[in-house]
Design a protein around this motif. Structure first.
Motif, PDB file in Angstrom:
ATOM      1  N   ASN A 212     -32.709   4.512  -3.523  1.00  0.00           N
ATOM      2  CA  ASN A 212     -31.841   4.328  -4.694  1.00  0.00           C
ATOM      3  C   ASN A 212     -32.268   3.054  -5.414  1.00  0.00           C
ATOM      4  O   ASN A 212     -31.683   1.986  -5.232  1.00  0.00           O
ATOM      5  CB  ASN A 212     -30.378   4.240  -4.263  1.00  0.00           C
ATOM      6  N   ASP A 213     -33.304   3.183  -6.230  1.00  0.00           N
ATOM      7  CA  ASP A 213     -33.860   1.999  -6.896  1.00  0.00           C
ATOM      8  C   ASP A 213     -32.845   1.319  -7.804  1.00  0.00           C
ATOM      9  O   ASP A 213     -33.031   0.167  -8.188  1.00  0.00           O
ATOM     10  CB  ASP A 213     -35.084   2.403  -7.721  1.00  0.00           C
ATOM     11  N   ASP A 214     -31.764   2.009  -8.150  1.00  0.00           N
ATOM     12  CA  ASP A 214     -30.723   1.423  -8.992  1.00  0.00           C
ATOM     13  C   ASP A 214     -29.664   0.677  -8.187  1.00  0.00           C
ATOM     14  O   ASP A 214     -28.743   0.097  -8.766  1.00  0.00           O
ATOM     15  CB  ASP A 214     -30.045   2.513  -9.824  1.00  0.00           C
ATOM     16  N   ASN A 215     -29.803   0.654  -6.869  1.00  0.00           N
ATOM     17  CA  ASN A 215     -28.723   0.112  -6.039  1.00  0.00           C
ATOM     18  C   ASN A 215     -29.274  -0.493  -4.742  1.00  0.00           C
ATOM     19  O   ASN A 215     -28.641  -0.406  -3.694  1.00  0.00           O
ATOM     20  CB  ASN A 215     -27.731   1.235  -5.707  1.00  0.00           C
ATOM     21  N   VAL A 259     -31.711 -10.321   3.204  1.00  0.00           N
ATOM     22  CA  VAL A 259     -30.599  -9.422   3.529  1.00  0.00           C
ATOM     23  C   VAL A 259     -30.355  -9.397   5.033  1.00  0.00           C
ATOM     24  O   VAL A 259     -29.209  -9.480   5.500  1.00  0.00           O
ATOM     25  CB  VAL A 259     -30.883  -8.006   2.995  1.00  0.00           C
ATOM     26  N   LYS A 260     -31.415  -9.294   5.808  1.00  0.00           N
ATOM     27  CA  LYS A 260     -31.270  -9.252   7.269  1.00  0.00           C
ATOM     28  C   LYS A 260     -30.633 -10.539   7.789  1.00  0.00           C
ATOM     29  O   LYS A 260     -29.760 -10.500   8.682  1.00  0.00           O
ATOM     30  CB  LYS A 260     -32.630  -9.022   7.935  1.00  0.00           C
ATOM     31  N   GLN A 261     -31.050 -11.675   7.251  1.00  0.00           N
ATOM     32  CA  GLN A 261     -30.470 -12.953   7.675  1.00  0.00           C
ATOM     33  C   GLN A 261     -29.001 -13.035   7.288  1.00  0.00           C
ATOM     34  O   GLN A 261     -28.171 -13.545   8.047  1.00  0.00           O
ATOM     35  CB  GLN A 261     -31.254 -14.106   7.053  1.00  0.00           C
ATOM     36  N   CYS A 262     -28.664 -12.559   6.122  1.00  0.00           N
ATOM     37  CA  CYS A 262     -27.274 -12.547   5.662  1.00  0.00           C
ATOM     38  C   CYS A 262     -26.400 -11.751   6.621  1.00  0.00           C
ATOM     39  O   CYS A 262     -25.319 -12.210   7.028  1.00  0.00           O
ATOM     40  CB  CYS A 262     -27.209 -11.967   4.254  1.00  0.00           C
ATOM     41  N   ILE A 263     -26.842 -10.576   6.997  1.00  0.00           N
ATOM     42  CA  ILE A 263     -26.068  -9.723   7.906  1.00  0.00           C
ATOM     43  C   ILE A 263     -25.932 -10.389   9.269  1.00  0.00           C
ATOM     44  O   ILE A 263     -24.838 -10.413   9.868  1.00  0.00           O
ATOM     45  CB  ILE A 263     -26.733  -8.338   8.017  1.00  0.00           C
ATOM     46  N   GLN A 264     -27.038 -10.952   9.773  1.00  0.00           N
ATOM     47  CA  GLN A 264     -26.998 -11.610  11.082  1.00  0.00           C
ATOM     48  C   GLN A 264     -26.071 -12.823  11.083  1.00  0.00           C
ATOM     49  O   GLN A 264     -25.488 -13.172  12.121  1.00  0.00           O
ATOM     50  CB  GLN A 264     -28.412 -12.038  11.496  1.00  0.00           C
ATOM     51  N   GLY A 269     -23.574 -15.785   2.303  1.00  0.00           N
ATOM     52  CA  GLY A 269     -24.466 -15.688   1.139  1.00  0.00           C
ATOM     53  C   GLY A 269     -24.474 -14.324   0.482  1.00  0.00           C
ATOM     54  O   GLY A 269     -25.301 -14.069  -0.405  1.00  0.00           O
ATOM     55  N   MET A 270     -23.548 -13.458   0.865  1.00  0.00           N
ATOM     56  CA  MET A 270     -23.533 -12.101   0.332  1.00  0.00           C
ATOM     57  C   MET A 270     -23.309 -12.079  -1.180  1.00  0.00           C
ATOM     58  O   MET A 270     -23.920 -11.270  -1.898  1.00  0.00           O
ATOM     59  CB  MET A 270     -22.464 -11.259   1.018  1.00  0.00           C
ATOM     60  N   ALA A 271     -22.435 -12.952  -1.690  1.00  0.00           N
ATOM     61  CA  ALA A 271     -22.151 -12.951  -3.131  1.00  0.00           C
ATOM     62  C   ALA A 271     -23.409 -13.226  -3.938  1.00  0.00           C
ATOM     63  O   ALA A 271     -23.666 -12.572  -4.965  1.00  0.00           O
ATOM     64  CB  ALA A 271     -21.065 -13.980  -3.456  1.00  0.00           C
ATOM     65  N   ASP A 272     -24.222 -14.182  -3.481  1.00  0.00           N
ATOM     66  CA  ASP A 272     -25.460 -14.493  -4.195  1.00  0.00           C
ATOM     67  C   ASP A 272     -26.434 -13.315  -4.139  1.00  0.00           C
ATOM     68  O   ASP A 272     -27.129 -13.025  -5.114  1.00  0.00           O
ATOM     69  CB  ASP A 272     -26.120 -15.742  -3.604  1.00  0.00           C
ATOM     70  N   LEU A 273     -26.475 -12.638  -3.000  1.00  0.00           N
ATOM     71  CA  LEU A 273     -27.351 -11.483  -2.881  1.00  0.00           C
ATOM     72  C   LEU A 273     -26.909 -10.343  -3.800  1.00  0.00           C
ATOM     73  O   LEU A 273     -27.737  -9.670  -4.423  1.00  0.00           O
ATOM     74  CB  LEU A 273     -27.395 -10.996  -1.430  1.00  0.00           C
ATOM     75  N   LEU A 274     -25.607 -10.125  -3.870  1.00  0.00           N
ATOM     76  CA  LEU A 274     -25.110  -9.073  -4.757  1.00  0.00           C
ATOM     77  C   LEU A 274     -25.426  -9.390  -6.214  1.00  0.00           C
ATOM     78  O   LEU A 274     -25.769  -8.494  -6.999  1.00  0.00           O
ATOM     79  CB  LEU A 274     -23.605  -8.885  -4.556  1.00  0.00           C
ATOM     80  N   ALA A 275     -25.320 -10.669  -6.571  1.00  0.00           N
ATOM     81  CA  ALA A 275     -25.683 -11.071  -7.928  1.00  0.00           C
ATOM     82  C   ALA A 275     -27.175 -10.843  -8.173  1.00  0.00           C
ATOM     83  O   ALA A 275     -27.589 -10.383  -9.252  1.00  0.00           O
ATOM     84  CB  ALA A 275     -25.316 -12.535  -8.159  1.00  0.00           C
ATOM     85  N   LYS A 276     -27.981 -11.152  -7.172  1.00  0.00           N
ATOM     86  CA  LYS A 276     -29.418 -10.883  -7.289  1.00  0.00           C
ATOM     87  C   LYS A 276     -29.669  -9.378  -7.428  1.00  0.00           C
ATOM     88  O   LYS A 276     -30.557  -8.953  -8.171  1.00  0.00           O
ATOM     89  CB  LYS A 276     -30.148 -11.431  -6.057  1.00  0.00           C
ATOM     90  N   ILE A 280     -31.922  -7.255 -10.096  1.00  0.00           N
ATOM     91  CA  ILE A 280     -32.950  -6.291  -9.680  1.00  0.00           C
ATOM     92  C   ILE A 280     -32.702  -4.937 -10.341  1.00  0.00           C
ATOM     93  O   ILE A 280     -33.639  -4.270 -10.799  1.00  0.00           O
ATOM     94  CB  ILE A 280     -32.990  -6.180  -8.149  1.00  0.00           C
ATOM     95  N   THR A 281     -31.447  -4.526 -10.417  1.00  0.00           N
ATOM     96  CA  THR A 281     -31.124  -3.260 -11.087  1.00  0.00           C
ATOM     97  C   THR A 281     -31.467  -3.333 -12.572  1.00  0.00           C
ATOM     98  O   THR A 281     -31.957  -2.360 -13.160  1.00  0.00           O
ATOM     99  CB  THR A 281     -29.642  -2.902 -10.889  1.00  0.00           C
TER     100      THR A 281
END
Length: 363
Positions: A212-215, A259-264, A269-276, A280-281
């Motif tokens: 899902n390249d859009d997500n 992403v893997k580090q965030c989950i672990q 840092g999830m909010a920053d990743l979601l913004a990223k 990307i989308t």
């Protein structure tokens, strides 16, 4: 009794842990002949960027390579396999072969892939509207006798078809089904697929890869939880097999690790990743030409690779595949707005080192 080939342990370990698998483009000259050196160069770029595998003979490689008058499927399988072998890496690289067409054609392609050492067949159900789901499943079992399976839910907008929850439950029962790429570009259909795998009893044996390249980021971050036999079962996308990751690949590798580090770290840092992920989308919408129903998807990918010096031009086997109106200007915009998510400097360094290595044998 049918027998089903299995994956080497190291390949399966990497597949289940999750990695970056770019969908390999096709390098052409202006006369529409294959540019073998640039085709090889792309494979070397993906390896240098840290990708854990490549997918060859897929949509990004252009389905027209299968036309008898063009006949490039074996060539692209061979070139990528040779470059991976030449690299003599001390870690595994997953070789995924795109498998298409009616059963007889698909079996022939699977045998060709095995001949060149490919580990998995990414089996498309596209272009088979005349097949019932039961007939598609029979086809999958026939292919599975030749090569381990990487299921593929391709969105209808680019030639795929709708597939039910029941279809994916049945897919999970194939003994050597090891992974599924979900490229439905639809949350309902994505959920159907993930739930089917989670509830199948083989959830731990089948890796989920986002297509899902859009997500991309949201897929990778989301824990999918279901109640199965009164117990909670969780399934997660562990990596991606993406056309989007055929460009800016070193940044894709860094993203998956982030992403893997965030989950672990309990989603720190999830909010920053979601913004990223939103950025990307935005980038993907441009290179995939979402504004024009993905018409300029492949030349959009080529334009990025051309700007970086990895491809010479935007040429496609289908002369009608060209950039859409405004797509070039939009590409300029995403470069201005999201420069930190591009890897042009990495590619510049890679090209310099690659040239020296080939000229002088330097390390």
């Amino acid at each position: 009794m049918a027998t089903y080939p299995s994956l080497p342990a190291d390949i399966n370990r990497l597949l289940q842990e999750g990695t970056v698998i770019p969908a390999h483009p096709l390098a052409l000259r202006q006369d529409i002949s294959i540019d073998e050196e640039r085709q090889r160069l792309l494979t070397r770029y993906y390896l240098a960027a840290g990708a854990g595998g490549v997918a060859v003979g897929v949509h990004t490689t252009q389905f027209e390579i299968r036309n008898p008058a063009i006949n490039l499927l074996e060539t692209v399988f061979k070139l990528a396999a040779e470059e991976i072998e030449k690299a003599k890496l001390h870690y595994p690289v997953i070789k995924v072969a795109g498998i298409c067409g009616p059963t007889e054609q698909a079996i022939k392609e699977a045998r060709l892939a095995v001949q060149y050492g490919y580990h998995l067949g990414l089996v498309s159900m596209g272009g088979l509207q005349q097949y019932s789901e039961a007939e598609l499943m029979k086809r999958l079992y026939a292919i599975a006798e030749v090569i381990p399976l990487f299921g593929f839910y391709l969105q209808p907008a680019v030639g795929g078809r709708m597939l039910s929850y029941s279809f994916w439950r049945a897919f999970a029962e194939i003994p050597n089904a090891y992974a599924v790429k979900v490229a439905a570009f639809n949350r309902y259909q994505t959920l159907d697929t993930v739930r089917a795998i989670a509830e199948s009893g083989r959830g731990r044996a089948i890796a989920l890869y986002t297509g899902n390249d859009d997500n991309i980021v949201a897929d990778l971050l989301t824990p999918f939880r279901f109640i199965v036999n009164e117990q909670q079962v969780e399934k997660q996308f562990v990596g991606g097999l993406l056309g989007h990751w055929s460009v800016w690949t070193s940044k894709a590798v860094a993203l998956l690790e982030e992403v893997k580090q965030c989950i672990q770290n309990n989603y720190t840092g999830m909010a920053d990743l979601l913004a990223k992920g939103v950025s990307i989308t935005d980038m993907n919408a441009v290179i995939f030409d979402a504004a024009h129903s993905f018409h300029g998807c492949i030349p959009g990918i080529h334009e990025v690779l051309r700007r970086q010096g990895l491809l010479e031009g935007l040429w496609c086997l289908n002369a009608g595949e060209q950039l859409s109106a405004g797509q070039l200007e939009e590409t300029d915009r995403i470069y201005r707005c999201h420069e930190a998510l591009t890897d042009d400097q990495f590619v510049k360094t890679f090209l310099s080192r690659d040239q020296k290595r080939r000229l002088y044998g330097a390390k």
